[in-house]
Design an enzyme around this catalytic site. Structure first.
Site, PDB file in Angstrom:
ATOM      1  N   GLU A 103       0.845  -1.196   0.000  1.00 35.13           N
ATOM      2  CA  GLU A 103       0.000   0.000   0.000  1.00 35.13           C
ATOM      3  C   GLU A 103       0.875   1.239   0.000  1.00 35.13           C
ATOM      4  OE1 GLU A 103      -1.187  -1.916   3.028  1.00 35.13           O
ATOM      5  OE2 GLU A 103      -2.816  -2.899   1.962  1.00 35.13           O
ATOM      6  N   TYR A 115       7.701   2.339  -7.576  1.00 34.12           N
ATOM      7  CA  TYR A 115       7.078   1.013  -7.724  1.00 34.12           C
ATOM      8  C   TYR A 115       6.742   0.738  -9.194  1.00 34.12           C
ATOM      9  CZ  TYR A 115       6.614   1.005  -2.637  1.00 34.12           C
ATOM     10  OH  TYR A 115       6.885   1.024  -1.294  1.00 34.12           O
TER      11      TYR A 115
HETATM   12  C1  LIG Z   1      10.660   5.231  -2.530  1.00 37.15           C
HETATM   13  C2  LIG Z   1      12.135   5.100  -2.117  1.00 37.15           C
HETATM   14  C3  LIG Z   1      12.320   3.870  -1.230  1.00 37.15           C
HETATM   15  C4  LIG Z   1      12.975   4.913  -3.409  1.00 37.15           C
HETATM   16  O1  LIG Z   1      14.324   4.689  -3.021  1.00 37.15           O
HETATM   17  P1  LIG Z   1      15.558   5.221  -3.899  1.00 37.15           P
HETATM   18  O2  LIG Z   1      16.793   4.563  -3.395  1.00 37.15           O
HETATM   19  O3  LIG Z   1      15.577   6.697  -3.950  1.00 37.15           O
HETATM   20  O4  LIG Z   1      15.166   4.660  -5.336  1.00 37.15           O
HETATM   21  P2  LIG Z   1      16.158   4.302  -6.540  1.00 37.15           P
HETATM   22  O5  LIG Z   1      17.325   5.235  -6.561  1.00 37.15           O
HETATM   23  O6  LIG Z   1      16.466   2.842  -6.476  1.00 37.15           O
HETATM   24  O7  LIG Z   1      15.205   4.645  -7.781  1.00 37.15           O
HETATM   25  C5  LIG Z   1      14.770   3.670  -8.703  1.00 37.15           C
HETATM   26  C6  LIG Z   1      13.843   4.321  -9.713  1.00 37.15           C
HETATM   27  O8  LIG Z   1      12.605   4.703  -9.073  1.00 37.15           O
HETATM   28  C7  LIG Z   1      12.127   5.929  -9.656  1.00 37.15           C
HETATM   29  N1  LIG Z   1      12.156   7.002  -8.665  1.00 37.15           N
HETATM   30  C8  LIG Z   1      12.686   6.947  -7.425  1.00 37.15           C
HETATM   31  N2  LIG Z   1      12.515   8.136  -6.796  1.00 37.15           N
HETATM   32  C9  LIG Z   1      11.870   8.939  -7.658  1.00 37.15           C
HETATM   33  C10 LIG Z   1      11.419  10.289  -7.597  1.00 37.15           C
HETATM   34  N3  LIG Z   1      11.615  11.051  -6.498  1.00 37.15           N
HETATM   35  N4  LIG Z   1      10.795  10.811  -8.686  1.00 37.15           N
HETATM   36  C11 LIG Z   1      10.595  10.072  -9.793  1.00 37.15           C
HETATM   37  N5  LIG Z   1      11.016   8.769  -9.932  1.00 37.15           N
HETATM   38  C12 LIG Z   1      11.640   8.222  -8.865  1.00 37.15           C
HETATM   39  C13 LIG Z   1      13.113   6.276 -10.793  1.00 37.15           C
HETATM   40  O9  LIG Z   1      12.625   5.673 -11.975  1.00 37.15           O
HETATM   41  C14 LIG Z   1      14.389   5.611 -10.321  1.00 37.15           C
HETATM   42  O10 LIG Z   1      15.280   5.298 -11.350  1.00 37.15           O
HETATM   43  P3  LIG Z   1      16.297   6.465 -11.886  1.00 37.15           P
HETATM   44  O11 LIG Z   1      16.921   7.109 -10.689  1.00 37.15           O
HETATM   45  O12 LIG Z   1      17.267   5.688 -12.722  1.00 37.15           O
HETATM   46  O13 LIG Z   1      15.447   7.422 -12.671  1.00 37.15           O
HETATM   47  C15 LIG Z   1      12.644   6.387  -1.415  1.00 37.15           C
HETATM   48  O14 LIG Z   1      12.274   7.496  -2.180  1.00 37.15           O
HETATM   49  C16 LIG Z   1      12.106   6.573   0.000  1.00 37.15           C
HETATM   50  O15 LIG Z   1      12.686   6.073   0.960  1.00 37.15           O
HETATM   51  N6  LIG Z   1      11.000   7.340   0.139  1.00 37.15           N
HETATM   52  C17 LIG Z   1      10.464   7.660   1.491  1.00 37.15           C
HETATM   53  C18 LIG Z   1       9.808   6.464   2.136  1.00 37.15           C
HETATM   54  C19 LIG Z   1       8.669   5.952   1.301  1.00 37.15           C
HETATM   55  O16 LIG Z   1       7.845   6.712   0.785  1.00 37.15           O
HETATM   56  N7  LIG Z   1       8.605   4.628   1.179  1.00 37.15           N
HETATM   57  C20 LIG Z   1       7.537   3.956   0.449  1.00 37.15           C
HETATM   58  C21 LIG Z   1       6.343   3.814   1.338  1.00 37.15           C
HETATM   59  S1  LIG Z   1       5.005   2.999   0.476  1.00 37.15           S
END
Ligand SMILES: CC(C)(COP(=O)(O)OP(=O)(O)OC[C@H]1O[C@@H](n2cnc3c(N)ncnc32)[C@H](O)[C@@H]1OP(=O)(O)O)[C@@H](O)C(=O)NCCC(=O)NCCS
Length: 169
Positions: A103, A115
């Protein structure tokens, strides 16, 4: 060097720190403690013993549930989230899981993009699922079907062991 390891008590404070920076209504410390029990898959991403991300998942029979995943704010967009999600999928495949569910807040565009990029698709909505400071917010349900691998003997034993609440190594 980065590596992904199973949670230890020593990492919990850092995990909690990331949670507080990442989530507008963070989980309590005691929720994380509960997730250290054997019913959960709780892993951290480490860089030189410093926690830079984590996930918590639970597996039941053929379904997986990703309950929490976060990356330290100063370490985002470096592929750490991708690595953690890959680990969730590897564990899921190992245990014979067919579909992973999660979710996400409908306002959390960052996570929704993440995702979708990783092959999850929106399959439903839970109305008013999350608390806000004022009011409530819907949750979007996402899922990803995993490749249709037939079950190995080890996977069948794992599923049975979960049913009877003991573990076979
Ligand atoms: C969601 C989260 C876990 C992603 O982790 P991350 O290490 O930054 O993600 P990655 O670097 O592996 O990104 C993989 C891909 O996801 C997408 N993505 C990640 N963050 C993004 C953003 N802010 N905007 C757009 N696309 C995004 C991109 O396609 C990215 O690939 P790219 O960097 O080559 O374009 C991180 O943003 C986070 O911790 N957010 C806060 C907590 C949260 O919301 N968790 C989910 C709860 S449901």
């Amino acid at each position: 060097m980065r590596k992904i390891k199973k949670i230890k008590k020593a990492y919990l404070e850092q995990v909690f720190g990331i949670e507080q920076l990442s989530n507008s209504t963070p989980w309590s410390y005691s929720s994380f403690l509960d997730c250290m029990k054997k019913d959960y898959e709780f892993y951290v991403s480490l860089e030189d013993e410093k926690v830079i991300g984590f996930f918590i998942a639970s597996f039941s029979l053929l379904e997986g549930h990703l309950l929490n995943i976060s990356v330290a704010p100063n370490m985002k967009r470096q592929g750490i989230g991708n690595e953690l999600l890959k680990k969730v999928e590897n564990l899921s495949n190992k245990f014979g899981i067919k579909e992973i569910f999660l979710e996400v807040r409908e306002s959390n565009q960052e996570a929704i993009n993440f995702y979708k990029k990783n092959g999850f698709i929106e399959v439903g909505i839970r109305k008013n699922y999350y608390k806000l400071y004022e009011g409530r917010e819907d949750a979007l349900i996402f899922s990803k079907k995993l490749r249709d691998n037939s079950l190995s003997l080890k996977q069948i034993l794992y599923i049975l062991s979960n049913l009877f609440r003991f573990r076979i190594r």
